[in-house]
Design a protein around this motif. Structure first.
Motif, PDB file in Angstrom:
ATOM      1  N   PHE A  19      11.786  -4.343  -8.556  1.00  0.00           N
ATOM      2  CA  PHE A  19      12.086  -4.433  -7.124  1.00  0.00           C
ATOM      3  C   PHE A  19      12.007  -3.063  -6.430  1.00  0.00           C
ATOM      4  O   PHE A  19      11.598  -2.983  -5.267  1.00  0.00           O
ATOM      5  CB  PHE A  19      13.464  -5.062  -6.915  1.00  0.00           C
ATOM      6  N   LEU A  20      12.367  -1.998  -7.126  1.00  0.00           N
ATOM      7  CA  LEU A  20      12.206  -0.657  -6.564  1.00  0.00           C
ATOM      8  C   LEU A  20      10.724  -0.318  -6.409  1.00  0.00           C
ATOM      9  O   LEU A  20      10.313   0.274  -5.399  1.00  0.00           O
ATOM     10  CB  LEU A  20      12.907   0.372  -7.449  1.00  0.00           C
ATOM     11  N   SER A  21       9.917  -0.690  -7.394  1.00  0.00           N
ATOM     12  CA  SER A  21       8.464  -0.485  -7.304  1.00  0.00           C
ATOM     13  C   SER A  21       7.885  -1.264  -6.142  1.00  0.00           C
ATOM     14  O   SER A  21       7.029  -0.762  -5.390  1.00  0.00           O
ATOM     15  CB  SER A  21       7.794  -0.919  -8.618  1.00  0.00           C
ATOM     16  N   LEU A  22       8.360  -2.480  -5.986  1.00  0.00           N
ATOM     17  CA  LEU A  22       7.918  -3.305  -4.857  1.00  0.00           C
ATOM     18  C   LEU A  22       8.241  -2.616  -3.534  1.00  0.00           C
ATOM     19  O   LEU A  22       7.419  -2.617  -2.604  1.00  0.00           O
ATOM     20  CB  LEU A  22       8.594  -4.674  -4.927  1.00  0.00           C
ATOM     21  N   GLY A  23       9.421  -2.025  -3.439  1.00  0.00           N
ATOM     22  CA  GLY A  23       9.816  -1.339  -2.208  1.00  0.00           C
ATOM     23  C   GLY A  23       8.851  -0.223  -1.846  1.00  0.00           C
ATOM     24  O   GLY A  23       8.430  -0.095  -0.675  1.00  0.00           O
ATOM     25  N   VAL A  24       8.468   0.595  -2.824  1.00  0.00           N
ATOM     26  CA  VAL A  24       7.508   1.678  -2.577  1.00  0.00           C
ATOM     27  C   VAL A  24       6.196   1.118  -2.073  1.00  0.00           C
ATOM     28  O   VAL A  24       5.605   1.612  -1.090  1.00  0.00           O
ATOM     29  CB  VAL A  24       7.281   2.500  -3.859  1.00  0.00           C
ATOM     30  N   LEU A  25       5.727   0.050  -2.701  1.00  0.00           N
ATOM     31  CA  LEU A  25       4.435  -0.537  -2.326  1.00  0.00           C
ATOM     32  C   LEU A  25       4.480  -1.192  -0.948  1.00  0.00           C
ATOM     33  O   LEU A  25       3.482  -1.185  -0.216  1.00  0.00           O
ATOM     34  CB  LEU A  25       4.007  -1.560  -3.382  1.00  0.00           C
ATOM     35  N   LEU A  26       5.611  -1.762  -0.584  1.00  0.00           N
ATOM     36  CA  LEU A  26       5.739  -2.354   0.755  1.00  0.00           C
ATOM     37  C   LEU A  26       5.576  -1.287   1.837  1.00  0.00           C
ATOM     38  O   LEU A  26       4.869  -1.496   2.842  1.00  0.00           O
ATOM     39  CB  LEU A  26       7.095  -3.044   0.908  1.00  0.00           C
ATOM     40  N   TYR A  27       6.206  -0.121   1.633  1.00  0.00           N
ATOM     41  CA  TYR A  27       6.072   0.962   2.608  1.00  0.00           C
ATOM     42  C   TYR A  27       4.655   1.547   2.592  1.00  0.00           C
ATOM     43  O   TYR A  27       4.118   1.926   3.641  1.00  0.00           O
ATOM     44  CB  TYR A  27       7.108   2.049   2.328  1.00  0.00           C
ATOM     45  N   GLU A  28       4.049   1.632   1.408  1.00  0.00           N
ATOM     46  CA  GLU A  28       2.666   2.108   1.312  1.00  0.00           C
ATOM     47  C   GLU A  28       1.727   1.172   2.065  1.00  0.00           C
ATOM     48  O   GLU A  28       0.818   1.607   2.779  1.00  0.00           O
ATOM     49  CB  GLU A  28       2.243   2.209  -0.153  1.00  0.00           C
TER      50      GLU A  28
END
Length: 478
Positions: A287-296
Motif C-alpha cells: 500500500f505504501l508502494s501504491l501511494g508513491v505510484l499514485l502521486y507519480e
C-alpha cells in the motif's frame, strides 16, 4: 462507472457472503458455541490470512497510500514496532488466554481483580470498538453513497441502514465461524485491488518490474527513517508506539483475539499470529508502494490533486484507471469496510453477552444473543448517522482518535495483572480507568510547554497506561 454496475457488484458480493454464512452456520443448540468460539476448529492459516483484511480496514486502504506525500514511508517505522508487539501477543498473551479457556479475554480481569474490573475492561472495549467500527463503515458508506445511492436520491441514513442490515443478516447465525471465512474472501479482494492498481499504473506509465522498483525506491516519498527527536515521526516514538498499540489494540482487543482463540490449540494460534504479522507487514509495503505510484501518475498526467490526501486513491481509481480497475477498487473498499465492521459486530456481541450479561457458550440463550447482536447493529447505525450530522470530517476523525484513549486503561489493567501479584480494590477500578484517559488528554494538550517542545503521538498510550498502573497501585485490596 454506472450506478447499475455498482449495485450489481454489491449484489453479487453479498450473495457470496450469504452463501458462506449458510455453509458455516451451526444448527440448533450449537449455534452459540459456534458463534462465540467457532468450536475451536479454525485453520490457523485461514485465520492469519483473513485477519489481514480486518486489520487493514477501510481507513488503511484509503489513508496509507495518501499519506506518503507528507510522511513518506515513515509509517513503516510504526510497523516495525508492530512486529515486536505481535511477538508479545504470541508468546505472552496467547498462552495466558488459552490456559484459562476464555471466551472473552476480559474474563481474565474477573479472575485477576474481580467482576467490576472485567465489566470495566469490556465497556472500554465496547466504546472503542463501536466508535472505531462506525468510523470505518462511515467512510465506506460515503464512497457507496457517491458511487450509487446519490444517483437514485436515496438519503444517507437509508443507505447506511441497508448496509448494516446486510451485515447483520450474514453474521447473526454464524458469528465468528462465519467471520473467519468471510475475512479470507475480503482480504483477497482488498489485496487484489492494491496489486491490480499497481499493475494498471505500471502498464500505463510503461514501467517494467525493474523500472517499477527503481521508481518507488528512488522517490523522495519513500524515505523511511526520521531521527529528529522532536518530530512526530521520530523513529523511536513510532517504533515504541507501534509495539504497544499492537499489544493494546490487537492483543487486548476482543475483536482480534476472538479469532486467535478459535484455533485448535495455543501452538496453532501462535503460528497464526506470527504468519499474520509477516503478511500484514508485506501488505503495508504494497500500500505504501501504491501511494508513491499514485502521486507519480498524477504528476505525469498533470492531474490536480484532491485537497484531502484520503481522496487521492478513490479519485484516480474511479475516474482515471478504467472501468475494470474501478470495479476492483470498489470491491476492495467494500471488502475493507465490511471485514472490519462484521467482525467488530460479532466481537461486540460476544463481549457484552459474556462479560456484561454473564452468558457462556454452553448455557447461553440463542434468542438473547441474537437480540444483543441486533441491538449493536442498531447502535452502529445510530453512531454513523450522528457522524454524518456533524458534516465535518475533522470532527469525526477527532472522535475516532479520542476513542483510542480507551485502550490505555486496558493496557494498564492487563499489564498490572500479568506482571504483578498484587490485588486491588475492585470497586475503585472503574474510577481509575475513567480518570487516566482524562489526565492523558490534558498532558497531551500541554506537552510542548511542559516537556520542552516534545509533542506526543501514538505513544500517549503509554502515558495513559502508566497512569492506570499508578492508580491501581494506590488502591490495594484491604
Amino acid at each position: 462507472m454506472t450506478p447499475s454496475t455498482v449495485i450489481l457488484i454489491i449484489f453479487l458480493y453479498f450473495i457470496i457472503l450469504f452463501a458462506i454464512s449458510f455453509f458455516t452456520s451451526e444448527k440448533g443448540d450449537q449455534q452459540s458455541t459456534s458463534f462465540f468460539t467457532a468450536n475451536k476448529s479454525s485453520k490457523w492459516y485461514l485465520v492469519a490470512y483473513g485477519m489481514v483484511g480486518a486489520t487493514l480496514s477501510g481507513v488503511t486502504f484509503i489513508s496509507v497510500p495518501g499519506m506518503v506525500a507528507k510522511g513518506g514511508w515513515g509509517y513503516l517505522q510504526f510497523m516495525m514496532g508492530n512486529m515486536v508487539g505481535y511477538l508479545v501477543i504470541a508468546y505472552v498473551l496467547i498462552p495466558l488466554f488459552y490456559s484459562k479457556n476464555l471466551i472473552s479475554i476480559y474474563e481474565y480481569l474477573k479472575d485477576r481483580f474481580g467482576p467490576i474490573a472485567s465489566k470495566t475492561g469490556s465497556l472500554f472495549f465496547i466504546l472503542s470498538q463501536t466508535i472505531g467500527a462506525a468510523f470505518r463503515l462511515y467512510l465506506a458508506a460515503l464512497v457507496l453513497q457517491i458511487a450509487f445511492f446519490n444517483a437514485f436520491n436515496i438519503p444517507f441514513f437509508i443507505s447506511v441502514l441497508v448496509i448494516i442490515l446486510l451485515i447483520w443478516l450474514y453474521t447473526f447465525k454464524g458469528g465468528i465461524k462465519t467471520i473467519v471465512w468471510t475475512d479470507t474472501l475480503q482480504t483477497t479482494l482488498l489485496l487484489l485491488a492494491a496489486v491490480w492498481t499497481i499493475y494498471t499504473i505500471a502498464n500505463d506509465l510503461g514501467l517494467n518490474a525493474s523500472t517499477l522498483y527503481s521508481t518507488i525506491a528512488e522517490s523522495e516519498m519513500s524515505k523511511v527513517f526520521d531521527w529528529n527527536w522532536q518530530s512526530p515521526t521520530f523513529f523511536w516514538k513510532q517504533f515504541m508506539a507501534g509495539m504497544f498499540i499492537t499489544i493494546s489494540m490487537n492483543g487486548l482487543d476482543q475483536n482480534i483475539m476472538q479469532k486467535n482463540l478459535t484455533c485448535k490449540n495455543p501452538k496453532e494460534a501462535q503460528t497464526n499470529v506470527l504468519s499474520f504479522a509477516a503478511v500484514f507487514f508485506l501488505s503495508t509495503v504494497i500500500f505504501l508502494s501504491l501511494g508513491v505510484l499514485l502521486y507519480e501518475y498524477a504528476g505525469y498526467y498533470d492531474i490536480s490533486l484532491p485537497t484531502k490526501a484520503d481522496e487521492l486513491y478513490p479519485t484516480l481509481a474511479l475516474n482515471y484507471f478504467g472501468t475494470f480497475t474501478a470495479v476492483v477498487f470498489l470491491l476492495g473498499i467494500i471488502a475493507a469496510a465490511f471485514s472490519s465492521a462484521d467482525s467488530a459486530l460479532t466481537a461486540l456481541t460476544t463481549s457484552f453477552c459474556v462479560d456484561i450479561l454473564g452468558m457462556n457458550s454452553t448455557t447461553s440463550s440463542n434468542l438473547k444473543r441474537k437480540l444483543v447482536h441486533l441491538g449493536f447493529s442498531f447502535l452502529l447505525f445510530l453512531v454513523i448517522v450522528i457522524f454524518k450530522s456533524f458534516n465535518n470530517d475533522s470532527v469525526v476523525s477527532d472522535v475516532f482518535k479520542a476513542a483510542g484513549y480507551t485502550y490505555g486503561p486496558l493496557l494498564g489493567l492487563f499489564t498490572y495483572g500479568i506482571f504483578t501479584k498484587k490485588s486491588v480494590d475492585d470497586s475503585k477500578v472503574i474510577f481509575i480507568c475513567l480518570l487516566s484517559p482524562v489526565l492523558s488528554y490534558i498532558i497531551n494538550l500541554n506537552s510542548e510547554t511542559l516537556l520542552f517542545g516534545y509533542k506526543f503521538g501514538f505513544e500517549i498510550l503509554l502515558v495513559n497506561a502508566g497512569i492506570t498502573i499508578l492508580g491501581l497501585s494506590m488502591i490495594p485490596k484491604k
